[in-house]
Motif scaffolding. Structure first.
Motif, PDB file in Angstrom:
ATOM      1  N   ARG A   1      -6.557  -3.221   4.678  1.00 24.96           N
ATOM      2  CA  ARG A   1      -6.021  -2.231   3.733  1.00 24.96           C
ATOM      3  C   ARG A   1      -6.700  -0.877   3.969  1.00 24.96           C
ATOM      4  O   ARG A   1      -7.672  -0.539   3.307  1.00 24.96           O
ATOM      5  CB  ARG A   1      -6.204  -2.718   2.303  1.00 24.96           C
ATOM      6  CG  ARG A   1      -5.418  -3.972   2.049  1.00 24.96           C
ATOM      7  CD  ARG A   1      -5.478  -4.476   0.643  1.00 24.96           C
ATOM      8  NE  ARG A   1      -6.616  -4.003  -0.127  1.00 24.96           N
ATOM      9  CZ  ARG A   1      -6.915  -4.432  -1.343  1.00 24.96           C
ATOM     10  NH1 ARG A   1      -6.176  -5.350  -1.914  1.00 24.96           N
ATOM     11  NH2 ARG A   1      -7.970  -3.961  -1.979  1.00 24.96           N
TER      12      ARG A   1
ATOM     13  N   ASP B   1       2.230  -3.382   4.554  1.00 26.30           N
ATOM     14  CA  ASP B   1       2.690  -2.788   3.294  1.00 26.30           C
ATOM     15  C   ASP B   1       3.436  -1.483   3.514  1.00 26.30           C
ATOM     16  O   ASP B   1       4.348  -1.157   2.746  1.00 26.30           O
ATOM     17  CB  ASP B   1       1.505  -2.513   2.361  1.00 26.30           C
ATOM     18  CG  ASP B   1       0.790  -3.780   1.912  1.00 26.30           C
ATOM     19  OD1 ASP B   1       1.428  -4.845   1.847  1.00 26.30           O
ATOM     20  OD2 ASP B   1      -0.429  -3.686   1.627  1.00 26.30           O
ATOM     21  N   ILE B   2       3.038  -0.712   4.527  1.00 29.10           N
ATOM     22  CA  ILE B   2       3.674   0.593   4.766  1.00 29.10           C
ATOM     23  C   ILE B   2       4.786   0.495   5.806  1.00 29.10           C
ATOM     24  O   ILE B   2       5.356   1.514   6.189  1.00 29.10           O
ATOM     25  CB  ILE B   2       2.644   1.650   5.189  1.00 29.10           C
ATOM     26  CG1 ILE B   2       2.022   1.295   6.557  1.00 29.10           C
ATOM     27  CG2 ILE B   2       1.575   1.838   4.112  1.00 29.10           C
ATOM     28  CD1 ILE B   2       1.487   2.467   7.308  1.00 29.10           C
TER      29      ILE B   2
ATOM     30  N   SER C   1      -3.277   4.710   2.543  1.00 26.55           N
ATOM     31  CA  SER C   1      -3.343   5.209   1.170  1.00 26.55           C
ATOM     32  C   SER C   1      -2.199   4.697   0.309  1.00 26.55           C
ATOM     33  O   SER C   1      -1.048   4.607   0.757  1.00 26.55           O
ATOM     34  CB  SER C   1      -3.322   6.738   1.162  1.00 26.55           C
ATOM     35  OG  SER C   1      -4.457   7.231   1.837  1.00 26.55           O
ATOM     36  N   ASP C   2      -2.561   4.392  -0.937  1.00 19.84           N
ATOM     37  CA  ASP C   2      -1.547   4.057  -1.930  1.00 19.84           C
ATOM     38  C   ASP C   2      -1.135   5.343  -2.660  1.00 19.84           C
ATOM     39  O   ASP C   2      -1.510   6.442  -2.248  1.00 19.84           O
ATOM     40  CB  ASP C   2      -2.047   2.970  -2.890  1.00 19.84           C
ATOM     41  CG  ASP C   2      -3.229   3.407  -3.743  1.00 19.84           C
ATOM     42  OD1 ASP C   2      -3.555   4.626  -3.781  1.00 19.84           O
ATOM     43  OD2 ASP C   2      -3.838   2.533  -4.387  1.00 19.84           O
ATOM     44  N   GLU C   3      -0.392   5.203  -3.749  1.00 17.41           N
ATOM     45  CA  GLU C   3       0.117   6.353  -4.486  1.00 17.41           C
ATOM     46  C   GLU C   3      -1.001   7.190  -5.109  1.00 17.41           C
ATOM     47  O   GLU C   3      -0.828   8.375  -5.392  1.00 17.41           O
ATOM     48  CB  GLU C   3       1.099   5.889  -5.573  1.00 17.41           C
ATOM     49  CG  GLU C   3       2.376   5.257  -5.024  1.00 17.41           C
ATOM     50  CD  GLU C   3       2.159   3.847  -4.435  1.00 17.41           C
ATOM     51  OE1 GLU C   3       1.176   3.163  -4.792  1.00 17.41           O
ATOM     52  OE2 GLU C   3       2.984   3.453  -3.598  1.00 17.41           O
ATOM     53  N   GLN C   4      -2.167   6.587  -5.326  1.00 19.66           N
ATOM     54  CA  GLN C   4      -3.310   7.309  -5.891  1.00 19.66           C
ATOM     55  C   GLN C   4      -4.244   7.852  -4.807  1.00 19.66           C
ATOM     56  O   GLN C   4      -5.310   8.392  -5.113  1.00 19.66           O
ATOM     57  CB  GLN C   4      -4.119   6.402  -6.831  1.00 19.66           C
ATOM     58  CG  GLN C   4      -3.439   6.116  -8.164  1.00 19.66           C
ATOM     59  CD  GLN C   4      -2.313   5.094  -8.028  1.00 19.66           C
ATOM     60  OE1 GLN C   4      -2.434   4.110  -7.313  1.00 19.66           O
ATOM     61  NE2 GLN C   4      -1.211   5.345  -8.710  1.00 19.66           N
TER      62      GLN C   4
ATOM     63  N   MET D   1      -7.391   3.843  -0.231  1.00 20.80           N
ATOM     64  CA  MET D   1      -7.058   2.954   0.892  1.00 20.80           C
ATOM     65  C   MET D   1      -6.830   1.562   0.309  1.00 20.80           C
ATOM     66  O   MET D   1      -7.768   0.812   0.069  1.00 20.80           O
ATOM     67  CB  MET D   1      -8.171   2.952   1.937  1.00 20.80           C
ATOM     68  CG  MET D   1      -8.207   4.215   2.748  1.00 20.80           C
ATOM     69  SD  MET D   1      -9.119   4.086   4.314  1.00 20.80           S
ATOM     70  CE  MET D   1     -10.785   3.988   3.754  1.00 20.80           C
ATOM     71  N   ASN D   2      -5.568   1.250   0.087  1.00 19.88           N
ATOM     72  CA  ASN D   2      -5.223   0.021  -0.614  1.00 19.88           C
ATOM     73  C   ASN D   2      -4.006  -0.673  -0.014  1.00 19.88           C
ATOM     74  O   ASN D   2      -3.536  -1.658  -0.565  1.00 19.88           O
ATOM     75  CB  ASN D   2      -4.977   0.343  -2.091  1.00 19.88           C
ATOM     76  CG  ASN D   2      -5.304  -0.814  -2.990  1.00 19.88           C
ATOM     77  OD1 ASN D   2      -6.035  -1.723  -2.621  1.00 19.88           O
ATOM     78  ND2 ASN D   2      -4.748  -0.788  -4.180  1.00 19.88           N
ATOM     79  N   LYS D   3      -3.484  -0.152   1.092  1.00 18.39           N
ATOM     80  CA  LYS D   3      -2.290  -0.746   1.702  1.00 18.39           C
ATOM     81  C   LYS D   3      -2.560  -1.102   3.157  1.00 18.39           C
ATOM     82  O   LYS D   3      -3.306  -0.419   3.854  1.00 18.39           O
ATOM     83  CB  LYS D   3      -1.105   0.226   1.618  1.00 18.39           C
ATOM     84  CG  LYS D   3      -0.613   0.428   0.200  1.00 18.39           C
ATOM     85  CD  LYS D   3       0.670   1.196   0.177  1.00 18.39           C
ATOM     86  CE  LYS D   3       1.193   1.262  -1.253  1.00 18.39           C
ATOM     87  NZ  LYS D   3       2.557   1.793  -1.286  1.00 18.39           N
ATOM     88  N   SER D   4      -1.904  -2.159   3.607  1.00 18.85           N
ATOM     89  CA  SER D   4      -2.026  -2.615   4.996  1.00 18.85           C
ATOM     90  C   SER D   4      -0.896  -2.025   5.831  1.00 18.85           C
ATOM     91  O   SER D   4       0.057  -1.446   5.305  1.00 18.85           O
ATOM     92  CB  SER D   4      -1.954  -4.143   5.049  1.00 18.85           C
ATOM     93  OG  SER D   4      -0.630  -4.574   4.764  1.00 18.85           O
TER      94      SER D   4
END
Length: 152
Positions: free
Chosen positions: A53, A68-69, A56-59, A62-65
């Motif tokens: 991960r 995920d993207i 970047s997520d919406e915030q 670093m929370n997405k793999s």
């Protein structure tokens, strides 16, 4: 196995003026194989790469793999990841896997990542003189070693 994983906005591999692999937004993965590496090492590393991960997520965390993207992977074989520089100034590559071991492991890693991501993985050419162009995003660069799993 050793890997250098770079989050990139784009990356490509060129051999003899021909692009062999090209991605936008995803991971450039440099992979090194040594003779002692096993299928379980390859599977562990591929799982880590696919699920790491570092996007970047919406915030902005670093929370997405890469999965995920819906990102892509450019996988490059790089025996120099096993360079030993303890003696003198000329690196020794004695720990790098011999081609008859390393090439099938590199190809198996590519297939395993394809299966995990359910999409094509872009490649360099094993053993070729490759030119890699990339834009490191962040920069984010992570190193992994399957012989030291407790620290990764």
């Amino acid at each position: 196995m050793r890997a250098v994983i770079q989050r990139v906005s784009h990356a490509s591999c060129t051999v003899d003026d021909q692009i062999t692999g090209k991605i936008e937004h995803g991971l450039l993965v440099l992979i090194g194989v040594e003779d002692e590496d096993s299928t379980s090492d390859m599977e562990w590393l591929a799982q880590k790469i696919a699920n790491l991960r570092i996007f970047s997520d919406e915030q902005g965390l670093m929370n997405k793999s890469v999965q995920d993207i819906d990102g892509n992977i450019l996988l490059i074989s790089q025996f120099t990841l096993f360079a030993q520089t303890k003696k003198g100034n000329r690196p020794s590559f004695i720990r790098a896997g011999k081609p008859e071991k390393a090439k099938p492991m590199y190809e198996a890693m590519a297939q395993y990542l394809r299966d995990l991501l359910r999409k094509e993985v872009q490649l360099g050419i094993f053993g070729a003189d490759m030119k890699i162009d990339l834009r490191n995003d962040g920069p984010v660069t992570i190193m992994m070693n399957t012989k030291d799993k407790d620290n990764y």
